[in-house]
Write an enzyme that holds these catalytic residues in place. Structure first.
Site, PDB file in Angstrom:
ATOM      1  N   GLY A 238       0.001   5.635   5.140  1.00 46.97           N
ATOM      2  CA  GLY A 238      -0.164   5.934   3.694  1.00 46.97           C
ATOM      3  C   GLY A 238      -1.371   7.094   3.335  1.00 46.97           C
ATOM      4  O   GLY A 238      -1.420   7.971   3.900  1.00 46.97           O
ATOM      5  N   SER A 239      -1.711   7.030   2.036  1.00 55.69           N
ATOM      6  CA  SER A 239      -2.633   7.999   1.517  1.00 55.69           C
ATOM      7  C   SER A 239      -4.150   7.865   2.196  1.00 55.69           C
ATOM      8  O   SER A 239      -4.473   6.743   2.368  1.00 55.69           O
ATOM      9  CB  SER A 239      -2.802   7.845   0.118  1.00 55.69           C
ATOM     10  OG  SER A 239      -3.495   6.798  -0.394  1.00 55.69           O
ATOM     11  N   THR A 240      -4.688   9.210   2.127  1.00 56.52           N
ATOM     12  CA  THR A 240      -5.966   9.135   2.620  1.00 56.52           C
ATOM     13  C   THR A 240      -7.174   8.362   1.759  1.00 56.52           C
ATOM     14  O   THR A 240      -8.172   7.567   2.286  1.00 56.52           O
ATOM     15  CB  THR A 240      -6.757  10.619   2.760  1.00 56.52           C
ATOM     16  OG1 THR A 240      -5.575  11.215   3.664  1.00 56.52           O
ATOM     17  CG2 THR A 240      -8.005  10.508   3.113  1.00 56.52           C
ATOM     18  N   VAL A 242      -6.478   5.436   0.348  1.00 54.71           N
ATOM     19  CA  VAL A 242      -6.178   4.149   0.403  1.00 54.71           C
ATOM     20  C   VAL A 242      -6.649   3.810   1.973  1.00 54.71           C
ATOM     21  O   VAL A 242      -7.390   2.847   2.191  1.00 54.71           O
ATOM     22  CB  VAL A 242      -4.771   3.738   0.404  1.00 54.71           C
ATOM     23  CG1 VAL A 242      -4.516   2.201   0.794  1.00 54.71           C
ATOM     24  CG2 VAL A 242      -4.489   3.607  -1.017  1.00 54.71           C
ATOM     25  N   GLU A 261      -2.459   6.411   9.799  1.00 54.22           N
ATOM     26  CA  GLU A 261      -1.723   7.696   9.687  1.00 54.22           C
ATOM     27  C   GLU A 261      -1.714   8.144   8.163  1.00 54.22           C
ATOM     28  O   GLU A 261      -1.097   7.229   7.367  1.00 54.22           O
ATOM     29  CB  GLU A 261      -0.433   7.549  10.399  1.00 54.22           C
ATOM     30  CG  GLU A 261       0.195   8.715  10.448  1.00 54.22           C
ATOM     31  CD  GLU A 261       1.300   9.060   9.211  1.00 54.22           C
ATOM     32  OE1 GLU A 261       1.080   9.751   8.475  1.00 54.22           O
ATOM     33  OE2 GLU A 261       2.594   8.169   9.524  1.00 54.22           O
ATOM     34  N   CYS A 295       5.229  12.977   4.807  1.00 52.27           N
ATOM     35  CA  CYS A 295       3.590  13.499   5.283  1.00 52.27           C
ATOM     36  C   CYS A 295       3.731  14.441   6.273  1.00 52.27           C
ATOM     37  O   CYS A 295       2.599  15.206   6.014  1.00 52.27           O
ATOM     38  CB  CYS A 295       2.655  12.283   5.929  1.00 52.27           C
ATOM     39  SG  CYS A 295       3.489  11.451   7.236  1.00 52.27           S
ATOM     40  N   GLU A 392      -1.772  17.241  -1.044  1.00 51.10           N
ATOM     41  CA  GLU A 392      -0.408  16.913  -0.725  1.00 51.10           C
ATOM     42  C   GLU A 392       0.449  16.221  -1.986  1.00 51.10           C
ATOM     43  O   GLU A 392      -0.024  15.586  -2.669  1.00 51.10           O
ATOM     44  CB  GLU A 392      -0.560  15.665  -0.005  1.00 51.10           C
ATOM     45  CG  GLU A 392       0.689  15.184   0.673  1.00 51.10           C
ATOM     46  CD  GLU A 392       0.564  13.803   1.600  1.00 51.10           C
ATOM     47  OE1 GLU A 392       1.400  13.787   2.708  1.00 51.10           O
ATOM     48  OE2 GLU A 392      -0.489  12.971   1.444  1.00 51.10           O
TER      49      GLU A 392
END
Length: 494
Positions: A238-240, A242, A261, A295, A392
């Site tokens: 997921g997101s950086t 989180v 990831e 991503c 992103e």
């Protein structure tokens, strides 16, 4: 009900799956999952919370500490996983339709690619389940030792919404093969296919408590899994932002290992010796596949200056063939964004691009008046300090820039906090090899893009995370090494 001669399945599973049973949330609460094609409610899904995570972890803990799954031979686990894969094959059309409805992915691609591939993920790791070996060690003193590779225990798997079936099995398949027990938290935007897979897992013979699915929100279910003292490992995609929260929660609880990831902002470097038409086609694929919700999207496209103008012209022309439409329409090439939040976020980035002075070539606005459709969008003459280049977007937005030299291309490619993927397009193999060794990213595609394979490790550098999915490397995330030492001669302690 059918659309375009495709049967739209009845939604059968909307409750939490804990200890082999579908159950309501302890609170009794539900949340809506929305069809991004038409903004209508598909179903009410059980909204899990900390109490439900506690029950799922308790079931997984019991199944790990006292159950059959970790104590089966690898061959026995593999046989059940093979049956699981066969059941997926038997239900491909229904599973593809569910992900198309819930997430807006193209049905044709799901049916031909995603769902058959996840069945093969299971078969790949099923074949590895009985090949998890330790080593015999000759120690320097009068001892000998051997190592055991043992399942790490109860694992929490937190998966994203952009490729829900794929991410479910990228994590679940190796964890099952290793002998772990599992709690899956699917994304709240796309919970439905995970619940179907839980049902099929039970039919395949996976024991109760081994695979649990708790639907709900990241701030509650995800947070409870990450901080739980009886969860031994967390794997998150997921997101950086989180990812940082998950690491913090894991550190502040039982110091459980975490693999992440996270985000990406991949560069696609196009050198002047290429066929421009082919390079444009590859760049469009790298940006607009899966409506840009991926991503590794090659959204920073750097083109060598000798061919830049020609590339811009052809990109604007060919982008018009990427027509948005209903994911059940075989003529559609781009489905809707997953939900209104993502839809609004992408449109806000497009407005930033306009305000910051990038040249809007095509797209840039909503498509149609119903559903979360956005026109594939290309900006030319973008700059490194623009938000559309730095951050992103996770949508169908391409930024075109030019470069002069190889050294400049490498410098620009690495000018990001991310390092998940990169692409290189050139006929010069020596150049490709040189650049691929200089770009800091976890996977480099040369004259191709999205070339994933279950045998090829995937993961990031820098703020794109750490740990690897896919390949036999990913088994190691769900195993730990134990050393056993004995004396070579009679021990004086006996």
């Amino acid at each position: 009900m059918s659309e375009n001669n495709i049967s739209i399945p009845e939604i059968k599973f909307t409750k939490l799956f804990i200890n082999g049973e579908f159950v309501d949330a302890v609170s009794g609460k539900t949340f809506e999952t929305i069809d991004p094609r038409n903004e209508e409610v598909i179903a009410q899904v059980a909204e899990g919370d900390k109490e439900d995570v506690d029950l799922a972890v308790q079931a997984a803990r019991e199944a790990f500490d006292h159950g059959k799954w970790p104590r089966m031979t690898g061959f026995e686990r593999g046989r059940i996983m093979m049956k699981f894969a066969d059941l997926i094959d038997q239900n491909i059309e229904e599973l593809a339709a569910i992900d198309a409805m819930d997430g807006g992915k193209l049905f044709s691609w799901l049916k031909s690619n995603d769902i058959p591939t996840v069945a093969n993920f299971l078969r790949y790791y099923a074949g590895a389940a009985d090949k998890i070996h330790g080593e015999m060690l000759k120690m320097s003193k009068q001892y000998q030792a051997y190592t055991l590779q043992e399942p790490i225990g109860v694992v929490g798997l937190i998966i994203p919404w952009n490729v829900p079936s794929t991410m479910f099995f990228i994590k679940v398949a190796p964890a099952l093969a290793a002998g772990c027990t599992i709690i899956v938290k699917p994304a709240e935007q796309t919970p439905l296919s995970a619940l179907c897979y839980a049902h099929l897992a039970k039919l395949a013979g996976i024991p109760d408590g081994v695979l649990n699915v708790v639907t709900g929100f990241g701030r509650t279910v995800g947070a409870a899994i990450s901080s739980h003292m009886d969860v031994d490992k967390v794997s998150f995609t997921g997101s950086t932002e989180v990812g940082r929260l998950i690491m913090k929660a894991a550190a502040e609880s039982n110091l459980k290992p975490v693999s992440l990831e996270l985000g990406g902002k991949a560069p696609l470097l196009i050198f002047n010796d290429v066929d421009v038409d082919n390079a444009v086609d590859l760049a469009l694929l790298a940006n607009f596949y899966n409506k840009g919700e991926i991503c590794v999207a090659g959204s920073r496209v750097y083109v060598q200056e000798e061919i830049y103008d020609k590339f811009v012209e052809k990109a604007a022309e060919k982008a018009k063939t990427w027509v948005p439409g209903d994911p059940f329409d075989p003529n559609a090439r781009v489905g809707p964004q997953v939900d209104k939040r993502q839809f609004d976020k992408i449109l806000s980035y497009i407005e930033h691009g306009k305000k910051e002075g990038a040249t809007l070539l095509v797209g840039g606005k909503r498509f149609g008046d119903k559903g979360y459709f956005i026109e594939p969008t290309i900006f030319a003459d973008a700059k490194e300090d623009m938000l559309i280049v730095k951050e992103e977007i996770f949508g169908p937005v391409m930024s075109l820039m030019k470069f002069k030299t190889v050294e400049e291309a490498i410098e620009k490619a690495n000018k990001t906090c991310y390092g998940l993927a990169a692409g290189i397009v050139t006929k010069d193999l020596n150049l490709a090899n040189r650049v691929s060794r200089s770009v800091r990213a976890g996977i480099i595609w040369i004259n191709c893009y999205f070339a994933f394979d279950m045998d090829c490790p995937f993961g990031g550098y820098k703020m794109s995370g750490f740990g690897r999915d896919l390949g036999l490397h990913s088994l190691k995330k769900y195993l730990q090494v134990k050393s056993v030492v004995t004396p070579l001669h009679d021990s004086p302690w006996l």
